[in-house]
Design a protein around this motif. Structure first.
Motif, PDB file in Angstrom:
ATOM      1  N   ASP A  37       2.530  10.083  -1.642  1.00 40.36           N
ATOM      2  CA  ASP A  37       1.714   8.906  -1.350  1.00 40.36           C
ATOM      3  C   ASP A  37       0.276   9.372  -1.163  1.00 40.36           C
ATOM      4  O   ASP A  37      -0.067   9.929  -0.125  1.00 40.36           O
ATOM      5  CB  ASP A  37       2.210   8.183  -0.100  1.00 40.36           C
ATOM      6  N   THR A  38      -0.528   9.169  -2.170  1.00 38.52           N
ATOM      7  CA  THR A  38      -1.932   9.568  -2.097  1.00 38.52           C
ATOM      8  C   THR A  38      -2.819   8.397  -1.729  1.00 38.52           C
ATOM      9  O   THR A  38      -4.038   8.518  -1.747  1.00 38.52           O
ATOM     10  CB  THR A  38      -2.389  10.153  -3.450  1.00 38.52           C
ATOM     11  N   SER A  39      -2.216   7.262  -1.370  1.00 39.82           N
ATOM     12  CA  SER A  39      -2.988   6.041  -1.137  1.00 39.82           C
ATOM     13  C   SER A  39      -3.075   5.640   0.332  1.00 39.82           C
ATOM     14  O   SER A  39      -3.500   4.536   0.634  1.00 39.82           O
ATOM     15  CB  SER A  39      -2.366   4.886  -1.915  1.00 39.82           C
ATOM     16  N   ASP A  40      -2.652   6.499   1.247  1.00 42.81           N
ATOM     17  CA  ASP A  40      -2.633   6.148   2.669  1.00 42.81           C
ATOM     18  C   ASP A  40      -1.861   4.857   2.915  1.00 42.81           C
ATOM     19  O   ASP A  40      -2.349   3.926   3.548  1.00 42.81           O
ATOM     20  CB  ASP A  40      -4.052   6.039   3.229  1.00 42.81           C
ATOM     21  N   ASP A  41      -0.647   4.782   2.383  1.00 42.92           N
ATOM     22  CA  ASP A  41       0.270   3.645   2.564  1.00 42.92           C
ATOM     23  C   ASP A  41      -0.208   2.355   1.904  1.00 42.92           C
ATOM     24  O   ASP A  41       0.233   1.278   2.275  1.00 42.92           O
ATOM     25  CB  ASP A  41       0.561   3.398   4.047  1.00 42.92           C
ATOM     26  N   GLU A  42      -1.118   2.422   0.950  1.00 37.57           N
ATOM     27  CA  GLU A  42      -1.557   1.217   0.246  1.00 37.57           C
ATOM     28  C   GLU A  42      -0.792   1.010  -1.059  1.00 37.57           C
ATOM     29  O   GLU A  42      -0.834  -0.061  -1.630  1.00 37.57           O
ATOM     30  CB  GLU A  42      -3.062   1.290  -0.030  1.00 37.57           C
ATOM     31  N   GLY A  43      -0.101   2.025  -1.543  1.00 36.40           N
ATOM     32  CA  GLY A  43       0.668   1.917  -2.777  1.00 36.40           C
ATOM     33  C   GLY A  43       2.131   1.680  -2.469  1.00 36.40           C
ATOM     34  O   GLY A  43       2.493   1.116  -1.435  1.00 36.40           O
ATOM     35  N   LYS A  44       2.988   2.152  -3.365  1.00 38.22           N
ATOM     36  CA  LYS A  44       4.433   2.028  -3.154  1.00 38.22           C
ATOM     37  C   LYS A  44       4.852   2.942  -2.007  1.00 38.22           C
ATOM     38  O   LYS A  44       4.279   4.012  -1.822  1.00 38.22           O
ATOM     39  CB  LYS A  44       5.183   2.415  -4.430  1.00 38.22           C
ATOM     40  N   PRO A  45       5.857   2.527  -1.251  1.00 36.83           N
ATOM     41  CA  PRO A  45       6.308   3.373  -0.144  1.00 36.83           C
ATOM     42  C   PRO A  45       6.941   4.663  -0.669  1.00 36.83           C
ATOM     43  O   PRO A  45       7.479   4.701  -1.782  1.00 36.83           O
ATOM     44  CB  PRO A  45       7.338   2.511   0.578  1.00 36.83           C
ATOM     45  N   VAL A  46       6.864   5.693   0.140  1.00 38.47           N
ATOM     46  CA  VAL A  46       7.469   6.978  -0.201  1.00 38.47           C
ATOM     47  C   VAL A  46       8.983   6.806  -0.258  1.00 38.47           C
ATOM     48  O   VAL A  46       9.570   6.151   0.598  1.00 38.47           O
ATOM     49  CB  VAL A  46       7.084   8.048   0.850  1.00 38.47           C
ATOM     50  N   GLU A  47       9.605   7.390  -1.273  1.00 36.15           N
ATOM     51  CA  GLU A  47      11.061   7.382  -1.389  1.00 36.15           C
ATOM     52  C   GLU A  47      11.566   8.807  -1.243  1.00 36.15           C
ATOM     53  O   GLU A  47      10.949   9.742  -1.758  1.00 36.15           O
ATOM     54  CB  GLU A  47      11.500   6.816  -2.746  1.00 36.15           C
ATOM     55  N   GLU A  48      12.678   8.970  -0.528  1.00 39.97           N
ATOM     56  CA  GLU A  48      13.267  10.288  -0.316  1.00 39.97           C
ATOM     57  C   GLU A  48      14.692  10.321  -0.845  1.00 39.97           C
ATOM     58  O   GLU A  48      15.423   9.343  -0.733  1.00 39.97           O
ATOM     59  CB  GLU A  48      13.301  10.640   1.171  1.00 39.97           C
TER      60      GLU A  48
END
Length: 160
Positions: free
Chosen positions: A141-152
């Motif tokens: 996530d290079t958008s500081d939570d502004e893009g898609k959520p991180v998936e694990e």
């Protein structure tokens, strides 16, 4: 007369359906409290957990092909899968039984933006004590939570 019967039949069906929905909703969640067992400690254990990982092996934007769930590894192992992660970056980590990261790194997928691309990483576990760990790979996530959520995605591994 026929339209009145049809109208009444539809109203009765709608009321029955609505009542069934209310009954189903009443059984979902609610204020039912789960009693905690005072004999169960919330402190971390020195013993490895026998629980399987709670992470999926497949998510919308990332998959984990290797290691397999419960894999026995030593020295180093190859982790792999497919991902669509910003700038093709696929961060990974190894967590101990308390959930703390003990190793971390990143792989680079073969591409990003339009589909899932293969990624691989060599994970050196030679400095870890023998035991059970959790390997996790994620989207970046290079958008500081502004893009898609991180998936694990993840798998339990045993270091020998």
């Amino acid at each position: 007369m026929r339209s009145t019967r049809t109208f009444l039949a539809r109203r009765v069906a709608a009321i029955v359906f609505a009542g069934a929905l209310v009954g189903v909703a009443a059984g979902c969640g609610g204020d039912d409290a789960v009693a905690e067992d005072p004999e169960v400690s919330t402190q971390p254990s020195d013993q490895p957990s026998e629980e399987p990982s709670t992470l999926p092996r497949t998510a919308e934007l990332i998959t984990l092909a290797a290691p397999a769930e419960g894999a026995k590894v030593s020295g180093s192992f190859t982790a792999s899968g497919k991902a669509n992660s910003p700038e093709a970056n696929v961060p990974w980590e190894v967590r101990d039984t308390t959930g703390e990261p003990v190793l971390e790194g990143a792989a680079t997928a073969d591409g990003w933006m339009d589909k899932l691309y293969p990624w691989t990483a060599t994970v050196d576990v030679s400095e870890l004590d023998p035991g059970t760990y959790l390997f996790i790979a994620r989207t970046d996530d290079t958008s500081d939570d502004e893009g898609k959520p991180v998936e694990e995605v993840g798998a339990r591994i045993t270091v020998e």
